[in-house]
Design a protein around this motif. Sequence first.
Motif, PDB file in Angstrom:
ATOM      1  N   LEU A 108      -9.671  -4.387   3.107  1.00 55.41           N
ATOM      2  CA  LEU A 108     -10.519  -5.575   3.290  1.00 55.41           C
ATOM      3  C   LEU A 108     -10.083  -6.345   4.541  1.00 55.41           C
ATOM      4  O   LEU A 108     -10.909  -6.792   5.332  1.00 55.41           O
ATOM      5  N   TYR A 109      -8.778  -6.486   4.702  1.00 58.52           N
ATOM      6  CA  TYR A 109      -8.217  -7.249   5.821  1.00 58.52           C
ATOM      7  C   TYR A 109      -8.107  -6.427   7.106  1.00 58.52           C
ATOM      8  O   TYR A 109      -7.635  -6.932   8.128  1.00 58.52           O
ATOM      9  N   GLU A 110      -8.498  -5.154   7.029  1.00 57.85           N
ATOM     10  CA  GLU A 110      -8.404  -4.230   8.177  1.00 57.85           C
ATOM     11  C   GLU A 110      -7.015  -4.251   8.794  1.00 57.85           C
ATOM     12  O   GLU A 110      -6.850  -4.334  10.018  1.00 57.85           O
ATOM     13  N   LEU A 111      -6.004  -4.157   7.933  1.00 61.96           N
ATOM     14  CA  LEU A 111      -4.617  -4.149   8.421  1.00 61.96           C
ATOM     15  C   LEU A 111      -4.274  -2.763   8.957  1.00 61.96           C
ATOM     16  O   LEU A 111      -4.599  -1.762   8.321  1.00 61.96           O
ATOM     17  N   PRO A 112      -3.596  -2.711  10.098  1.00 67.04           N
ATOM     18  CA  PRO A 112      -3.199  -1.400  10.616  1.00 67.04           C
ATOM     19  C   PRO A 112      -1.889  -0.941   9.967  1.00 67.04           C
ATOM     20  O   PRO A 112      -0.920  -0.627  10.657  1.00 67.04           O
ATOM     21  N   ALA A 113      -1.859  -0.893   8.642  1.00 70.96           N
ATOM     22  CA  ALA A 113      -0.602  -0.589   7.936  1.00 70.96           C
ATOM     23  C   ALA A 113      -0.548   0.883   7.534  1.00 70.96           C
ATOM     24  O   ALA A 113      -1.529   1.443   7.045  1.00 70.96           O
ATOM     25  N   SER A 114       0.618   1.504   7.719  1.00 68.72           N
ATOM     26  CA  SER A 114       0.810   2.906   7.349  1.00 68.72           C
ATOM     27  C   SER A 114       1.017   2.996   5.831  1.00 68.72           C
ATOM     28  O   SER A 114       1.340   1.995   5.184  1.00 68.72           O
ATOM     29  N   PRO A 115       0.866   4.207   5.257  1.00 66.08           N
ATOM     30  CA  PRO A 115       1.154   4.369   3.824  1.00 66.08           C
ATOM     31  C   PRO A 115       2.565   3.887   3.471  1.00 66.08           C
ATOM     32  O   PRO A 115       2.765   3.312   2.395  1.00 66.08           O
ATOM     33  N   SER A 116       3.543   4.079   4.356  1.00 65.83           N
ATOM     34  CA  SER A 116       4.917   3.615   4.064  1.00 65.83           C
ATOM     35  C   SER A 116       4.973   2.100   3.954  1.00 65.83           C
ATOM     36  O   SER A 116       5.646   1.558   3.071  1.00 65.83           O
ATOM     37  N   GLU A 117       4.261   1.409   4.861  1.00 72.28           N
ATOM     38  CA  GLU A 117       4.256  -0.057   4.801  1.00 72.28           C
ATOM     39  C   GLU A 117       3.561  -0.541   3.526  1.00 72.28           C
ATOM     40  O   GLU A 117       4.028  -1.483   2.881  1.00 72.28           O
ATOM     41  N   LEU A 118       2.458   0.120   3.165  1.00 71.03           N
ATOM     42  CA  LEU A 118       1.758  -0.258   1.932  1.00 71.03           C
ATOM     43  C   LEU A 118       2.647   0.027   0.717  1.00 71.03           C
ATOM     44  O   LEU A 118       2.656  -0.723  -0.260  1.00 71.03           O
ATOM     45  N   SER A 119       3.420   1.107   0.810  1.00 77.18           N
ATOM     46  CA  SER A 119       4.343   1.480  -0.262  1.00 77.18           C
ATOM     47  C   SER A 119       5.375   0.368  -0.491  1.00 77.18           C
ATOM     48  O   SER A 119       5.690  -0.003  -1.626  1.00 77.18           O
ATOM     49  N   LEU A 120       5.858  -0.176   0.617  1.00 77.81           N
ATOM     50  CA  LEU A 120       6.844  -1.261   0.556  1.00 77.81           C
ATOM     51  C   LEU A 120       6.261  -2.512  -0.123  1.00 77.81           C
ATOM     52  O   LEU A 120       6.936  -3.186  -0.907  1.00 77.81           O
ATOM     53  N   ILE A 121       4.991  -2.783   0.156  1.00 79.88           N
ATOM     54  CA  ILE A 121       4.339  -3.954  -0.457  1.00 79.88           C
ATOM     55  C   ILE A 121       4.043  -3.674  -1.937  1.00 79.88           C
ATOM     56  O   ILE A 121       4.328  -4.502  -2.803  1.00 79.88           O
ATOM     57  N   ALA A 122       3.512  -2.470  -2.210  1.00 80.30           N
ATOM     58  CA  ALA A 122       3.148  -2.126  -3.597  1.00 80.30           C
ATOM     59  C   ALA A 122       4.387  -2.129  -4.500  1.00 80.30           C
ATOM     60  O   ALA A 122       4.299  -2.497  -5.673  1.00 80.30           O
TER      61      ALA A 122
END
Length: 356
Positions: free
Chosen positions: A140-154
């Motif tokens: 939704l926010y069109e973040l240029p985040a990699s799966p690893s970065e999303l993993s860190l947040i999740a």
Amino acid sequence: MSNKVYRASTTAPVNIAVVKYWGKRDAKLNLPTNSSLSVTLSQADLRTLTTASCSASFPASEGDSLLLNGEPSDISGARTQACLRELRSRRAALEAADPSLPKLSTYPLRLVSENNFPTAAGLASSAAGFAALVRAIANLYELPASPSELSLIARQGSGSACRSLFGGYVAWRMGDKADGTDSMADQIAEASHWPDMRALVLVVSAAKKGVSSSSGMQQTVATSGLFRERIATVVPENMAIMEKAIAEKDFEKFAEVTMRDSNSFHATCADTYPPIFYMNDVSRAAIRAVEAINEKAGRTVAAYTFDAGPNAVIYYQEKDTEAVVGTFYHVLQGADIGGWKSADIKGLKPTISLDE
Ligand code: ADP
Ligand code: DP6
Ligand code: CO
């Protein structure tokens, strides 16, 4: 004020650990006491579907909200808030760098999520749920985040969720930094590396568990002596053997460690004071059935594992379908035999392959 509604949807798969995460060294940052390793199941079968939307026209007084399986769900908990805060601040940084972007970070968020399998019943709903929540908002926010970065947040939402951002065989490295910036998942092998791997999901009960994973593991850390042995020697050894077994596609080893690690985890639950029992008589009957299958085959063709709940996941290889699925045939047809209720998962195909 614009009425425009911004929206993004995503699905995320379930993962079932073969070396279990159980224990937090930092409950606030959700940092684990041990590394863990899991297999991501096909989202064609088990999945969370989450839609995130936001708009300047959503009343600020309503705040952020989550509708989970059709019911309003409390998102005021510190862990969900940590995910939302992190995602918003990343969006705000994009908006600061490019003033032409709409200020989505300032709008209330509406989240709508559905699991197509039992929630809070030991089938990793928090894993698929938080992976989907984080990815839907990042999209939704069109973040240029990699799966690893999303993993860190999740991970901050639910530990096991960090592994659902990847398909195939996934390790969550516990890390050693106090701020948790090195505690995230990575893929150790793609599903196509071992295309024969299958999972059977046997539902004993779709009911919500009595003790949540979060609370159960904190009680274990606080009271179990056996747990100290588990994290000091059992898990590090299991991680090493498991990584090698996957690299070599050695099912015998994979199966032995899977079953031993599940048993070790449930033993620490029994050693918790007061004790926690996630498995029941039907779960134990499944263990005996798997032992009988292996004995009859003259080699290990099936491996059971149980998360924090009574439901069994059985790993096996496609070539052994007859020996394994044959035994559970009546259960899988939806017959209520000995307490199995697999038909409770509407439309679920019980034979599941892996997610890429
Ligand atoms: P499970 O064994 O199913 O992972 P847990 O006790 O770890 O059970 O976590 C269950 C909790 O995870 C639910 O009570 C809910 O708060 C959260 N959860 C489950 N599904 C979702 C979802 N789709 N979106 C957001 N949160 C979810
Ligand atoms: C037994 O990830 O659900 O499934 O971080 O508190 O949300 P929180 O716990 P959660 O725990 C999962 C425990 C497990 C083992 C595993 O998935 O590794
Ligand atoms: Co969970």
